[in-house]
Design an enzyme around this catalytic site. Sequence first.
Site, PDB file in Angstrom:
ATOM      1  N   ALA A  32     -16.705 -27.479 -51.259  1.00  0.00           N
ATOM      2  CA  ALA A  32     -15.422 -27.887 -50.995  1.00  0.00           C
ATOM      3  C   ALA A  32     -14.922 -28.626 -52.394  1.00  0.00           C
ATOM      4  O   ALA A  32     -15.729 -29.040 -53.204  1.00  0.00           O
ATOM      5  CB  ALA A  32     -15.500 -28.874 -49.813  1.00  0.00           C
ATOM      6  N   HIS A  33     -13.546 -29.091 -52.170  1.00  0.00           N
ATOM      7  CA  HIS A  33     -12.880 -29.499 -53.288  1.00  0.00           C
ATOM      8  C   HIS A  33     -13.617 -30.883 -53.967  1.00  0.00           C
ATOM      9  O   HIS A  33     -13.875 -31.704 -52.914  1.00  0.00           O
ATOM     10  CB  HIS A  33     -11.463 -29.772 -52.996  1.00  0.00           C
TER      11      HIS A  33
END
Length: 355
Positions: A246-247
């Site tokens: 994920a980011h």
Amino acid sequence: MSIQATSTATVAELAEVVGASVPADSQRVITGAASLASAGDRDVAYYDGDRKSAGTASNTGAGLVVTNETGQAQLPADVPALVVDEPRLVFARLLERLYPRQRPEPGIHETAVIAADAEVDPSARLGAHVTVGGGSRIAADVEVGPGCLIGENVSIGVGTRLIGRVTVLADTVIGARCVIQPGVVIGSDGFGLALDKGAWRRVPQVGRVVIGNDVDIGANTTIDRGALDDTVIDDGVKLDNLIQIAHNVRVGAHSAIAGCAGLAGSSVVGRHCTLGGGVGLAGHLTLADHVHVTGMSMVTRSIHRPGVYSAGTPLDTNERWHRNAARFKQLDRLARRVRQLEKLLGDTPTHEDDS
């Protein structure tokens, strides 16, 4: 049945490659590689001395076995062996000798679409239906396989290989000598949302993905761009298939993550860590260097000390699982009763958090 090697060699030649003593039958020609169980008399196999495979080893028909001293004692007397300290590592070197990488000729396929201001080194190889966006830079000896999409302002370092159908979106930086398998998506938007009067509003993701040198990324793995800061995959990291990064995640150098793991936003994995298959990391937590998490574990808090960590309950019969699940709901009541008994007995042990 083994796949035919593209470069055959004698037992003596293979021994020379890895610096091992030459066994008997040194002129036997090895034409492939296979497991102990399926290898024929022209195949090389490896055996690390594991007792679980001792029966297979004692009956193998391999033409050559890479093993250690423990394993050699369990092989048939007529099977040549290369005796080394690290059989698997040495076996990998022999595979490179027998199955050398086939390099296509440099050039750009006629169906590729390259932006006018993109820079592609003359030694690079771009396959059919590749698209390269404006401002992107493709370095020397890069291979971009069929169907790959390279967005705007992407940088790909020397010798990196995109096997096919890889999507690399805008502003991504990829280092040298990486191998990226089919279906990988790098630089897609992270799961950034804000609640606006009961409805979700997408938050623009304006960070990048920065990937170091010598990184391997398995098929259909996705790496989201950072929300503000970058998502970073450091040098030497190895990612299996079907992983979600994920980011703003950071994965430290030489860590390895097995298939179906999921790393939530802003989690940080240290250097030389391993995450088993199906491991989940909650967001905004940190794993120290040399942390090893076994498969299917859910990590919900930071781990500050090196070591091996596990979570979850092993498979059991349905009947026994139901009984234990009912008892699990009673743990809080039992814990309170234990504390009361400790007070009555004057026993006040400390309960340390080992993480």
